[in-house]
Motif scaffolding. Structure first.
Motif, PDB file in Angstrom:
ATOM      1  N   MET A   1       0.854  -1.174   0.000  1.00  0.00           N
ATOM      2  CA  MET A   1       0.000   0.000   0.000  1.00  0.00           C
ATOM      3  C   MET A   1       0.900   1.237   0.000  1.00  0.00           C
ATOM      4  N   SER A   2       0.555   2.175  -0.841  1.00  0.00           N
ATOM      5  CA  SER A   2       1.296   3.421  -0.955  1.00  0.00           C
ATOM      6  C   SER A   2       0.388   4.577  -0.532  1.00  0.00           C
ATOM      7  N   LEU A   3       0.815   5.347   0.460  1.00  0.00           N
ATOM      8  CA  LEU A   3       0.033   6.487   0.937  1.00  0.00           C
ATOM      9  C   LEU A   3       0.660   7.781   0.454  1.00  0.00           C
ATOM     10  N   HIS A   4      -0.150   8.788   0.285  1.00  0.00           N
ATOM     11  CA  HIS A   4       0.352  10.100  -0.096  1.00  0.00           C
ATOM     12  C   HIS A   4      -0.548  11.182   0.505  1.00  0.00           C
ATOM     13  N   ILE A   5      -0.060  12.382   0.582  1.00  0.00           N
ATOM     14  CA  ILE A   5      -0.808  13.530   1.084  1.00  0.00           C
ATOM     15  C   ILE A   5      -1.250  14.361  -0.115  1.00  0.00           C
ATOM     16  N   THR A   6      -2.520  14.768  -0.097  1.00  0.00           N
ATOM     17  CA  THR A   6      -3.070  15.530  -1.210  1.00  0.00           C
ATOM     18  C   THR A   6      -3.831  16.751  -0.692  1.00  0.00           C
ATOM     19  N   ARG A   7      -3.936  17.755  -1.525  1.00  0.00           N
ATOM     20  CA  ARG A   7      -4.708  18.954  -1.188  1.00  0.00           C
ATOM     21  C   ARG A   7      -6.086  18.930  -1.825  1.00  0.00           C
ATOM     22  N   GLU A   8      -6.407  17.868  -2.522  1.00  0.00           N
ATOM     23  CA  GLU A   8      -7.739  17.757  -3.139  1.00  0.00           C
ATOM     24  C   GLU A   8      -8.797  17.765  -2.044  1.00  0.00           C
ATOM     25  N   ILE A   9      -9.889  18.464  -2.310  1.00  0.00           N
ATOM     26  CA  ILE A   9     -10.970  18.537  -1.329  1.00  0.00           C
ATOM     27  C   ILE A   9     -12.244  18.014  -1.977  1.00  0.00           C
ATOM     28  N   THR A  10     -12.853  17.046  -1.306  1.00  0.00           N
ATOM     29  CA  THR A  10     -14.180  16.601  -1.731  1.00  0.00           C
ATOM     30  C   THR A  10     -15.089  16.644  -0.506  1.00  0.00           C
ATOM     31  N   LYS A  11     -16.362  16.757  -0.764  1.00  0.00           N
ATOM     32  CA  LYS A  11     -17.336  16.766   0.327  1.00  0.00           C
ATOM     33  C   LYS A  11     -17.255  15.463   1.129  1.00  0.00           C
ATOM     34  N   THR A  12     -17.066  14.360   0.441  1.00  0.00           N
ATOM     35  CA  THR A  12     -16.958  13.052   1.082  1.00  0.00           C
ATOM     36  C   THR A  12     -15.731  12.991   1.996  1.00  0.00           C
ATOM     37  N   ASP A  13     -14.616  13.519   1.518  1.00  0.00           N
ATOM     38  CA  ASP A  13     -13.393  13.510   2.327  1.00  0.00           C
ATOM     39  C   ASP A  13     -13.564  14.348   3.586  1.00  0.00           C
ATOM     40  N   LYS A  14     -14.142  15.531   3.440  1.00  0.00           N
ATOM     41  CA  LYS A  14     -14.370  16.395   4.604  1.00  0.00           C
ATOM     42  C   LYS A  14     -15.305  15.718   5.600  1.00  0.00           C
ATOM     43  N   GLN A  15     -16.358  15.082   5.073  1.00  0.00           N
ATOM     44  CA  GLN A  15     -17.306  14.400   5.943  1.00  0.00           C
ATOM     45  C   GLN A  15     -16.638  13.252   6.697  1.00  0.00           C
ATOM     46  N   TYR A  16     -15.724  12.542   6.035  1.00  0.00           N
ATOM     47  CA  TYR A  16     -14.990  11.461   6.685  1.00  0.00           C
ATOM     48  C   TYR A  16     -14.234  11.987   7.903  1.00  0.00           C
ATOM     49  N   LEU A  17     -13.509  13.103   7.732  1.00  0.00           N
ATOM     50  CA  LEU A  17     -12.746  13.670   8.848  1.00  0.00           C
ATOM     51  C   LEU A  17     -13.664  14.090   9.991  1.00  0.00           C
ATOM     52  N   GLU A  18     -14.765  14.748   9.657  1.00  0.00           N
ATOM     53  CA  GLU A  18     -15.713  15.167  10.694  1.00  0.00           C
ATOM     54  C   GLU A  18     -16.289  13.965  11.427  1.00  0.00           C
ATOM     55  N   ASP A  19     -16.665  12.936  10.677  1.00  0.00           N
ATOM     56  CA  ASP A  19     -17.240  11.733  11.290  1.00  0.00           C
ATOM     57  C   ASP A  19     -16.243  11.020  12.195  1.00  0.00           C
ATOM     58  N   GLU A  20     -14.996  10.908  11.747  1.00  0.00           N
ATOM     59  CA  GLU A  20     -13.981  10.226  12.551  1.00  0.00           C
ATOM     60  C   GLU A  20     -13.690  10.980  13.849  1.00  0.00           C
ATOM     61  N   LEU A  21     -13.610  12.305  13.761  1.00  0.00           N
ATOM     62  CA  LEU A  21     -13.393  13.097  14.975  1.00  0.00           C
ATOM     63  C   LEU A  21     -14.576  12.946  15.920  1.00  0.00           C
ATOM     64  N   TYR A  22     -15.776  12.982  15.372  1.00  0.00           N
ATOM     65  CA  TYR A  22     -16.982  12.827  16.178  1.00  0.00           C
ATOM     66  C   TYR A  22     -16.981  11.471  16.893  1.00  0.00           C
ATOM     67  N   LYS A  23     -16.683  10.405  16.159  1.00  0.00           N
ATOM     68  CA  LYS A  23     -16.647   9.070  16.768  1.00  0.00           C
ATOM     69  C   LYS A  23     -15.579   8.985  17.867  1.00  0.00           C
ATOM     70  N   PHE A  24     -14.429   9.577  17.626  1.00  0.00           N
ATOM     71  CA  PHE A  24     -13.370   9.580  18.635  1.00  0.00           C
ATOM     72  C   PHE A  24     -13.831  10.323  19.886  1.00  0.00           C
ATOM     73  N   ASN A  25     -14.422  11.498  19.694  1.00  0.00           N
ATOM     74  CA  ASN A  25     -14.880  12.302  20.826  1.00  0.00           C
ATOM     75  C   ASN A  25     -15.955  11.582  21.635  1.00  0.00           C
ATOM     76  N   LEU A  26     -16.824  10.856  20.951  1.00  0.00           N
ATOM     77  CA  LEU A  26     -17.895  10.138  21.645  1.00  0.00           C
ATOM     78  C   LEU A  26     -17.357   9.165  22.684  1.00  0.00           C
ATOM     79  N   LYS A  27     -16.200   8.597  22.424  1.00  0.00           N
ATOM     80  CA  LYS A  27     -15.598   7.653  23.366  1.00  0.00           C
ATOM     81  C   LYS A  27     -15.228   8.318  24.683  1.00  0.00           C
ATOM     82  N   HIS A  28     -15.088   9.631  24.684  1.00  0.00           N
ATOM     83  CA  HIS A  28     -14.580  10.341  25.855  1.00  0.00           C
ATOM     84  C   HIS A  28     -15.624  11.186  26.574  1.00  0.00           C
ATOM     85  N   PHE A  29     -16.742  11.469  25.953  1.00  0.00           N
ATOM     86  CA  PHE A  29     -17.753  12.309  26.582  1.00  0.00           C
ATOM     87  C   PHE A  29     -18.747  11.461  27.350  1.00  0.00           C
ATOM     88  N   PRO A  30     -19.319  12.017  28.419  1.00  0.00           N
ATOM     89  CA  PRO A  30     -20.344  11.280  29.169  1.00  0.00           C
ATOM     90  C   PRO A  30     -21.523  10.927  28.259  1.00  0.00           C
TER      91      PRO A  30
END
Length: 145
Positions: free
Chosen positions: A1-30
């Motif tokens: 697997m080859s990973l790279h960093i890109t500046r491309e922005i898609t609505k799906t990509d932004k939503q992925y980041l928001e969802d992942e942060l939300y899921k992570f935060n849920l583990k820590h909030f009451p």
């Protein structure tokens, strides 16, 4: 697997980041705060629907965060900004928020927020070389019962 960093922005990509942060935060909030996210927007409009300002914010767990507050320049100092804040405070109280937070630059609305009971809890200087970035908070008191 080859990973790279890109500046491309898609609505799906932004939503992925928001969802992942939300899921992570849920583990820590009451559990009783986990589903507390709601956008709250208020607008100043005339009878034809033309917008003259407004406020964009969101309830986030136990606080309300203001993202944007703007009143057309010719309506400033006429009380509409304060009316927006007061209505937003009532909403925050009804949602059982403990505080409201906002940030502003030194050339924007620092004195306005202070006049309305907000207190600076942090700042960053040398913003745009000549300005300061302020972080403000207003504690709320609601009555459960």
């Amino acid at each position: 697997m080859s990973l790279h960093i890109t500046r491309e922005i898609t609505k799906t990509d932004k939503q992925y980041l928001e969802d992942e942060l939300y899921k992570f935060n849920l583990k820590h909030f009451p559990k009783d705060l986990r589903d507390r996210y709601e956008e709250i927007c208020l607008f100043i409009k005339d009878d034809s629907g033309k917008i003259y300002g407004g406020i964009m914010s969101a309830v986030c767990w136990n606080w309300l965060e203001i993202y944007i507050l703007i009143v057309d320049e010719d309506l400033r100092n006429s009380g509409y900004g304060t009316k927006l804040l007061l209505e937003l405070e009532e909403i925050a109280l009804s949602k059982k928020c403990d505080f409201i937070k906002v940030d502003t630059l030194s050339f924007q609305a620092l004195d306005f927020y202070k006049k309305n009971g907000y207190e600076v809890f942090g700042s960053i200087n040398n913003v745009g070389r000549d300005f300061e970035h302020y972080y403000l908070k207003k504690d709320l008191t609601y009555f459960s019962g």
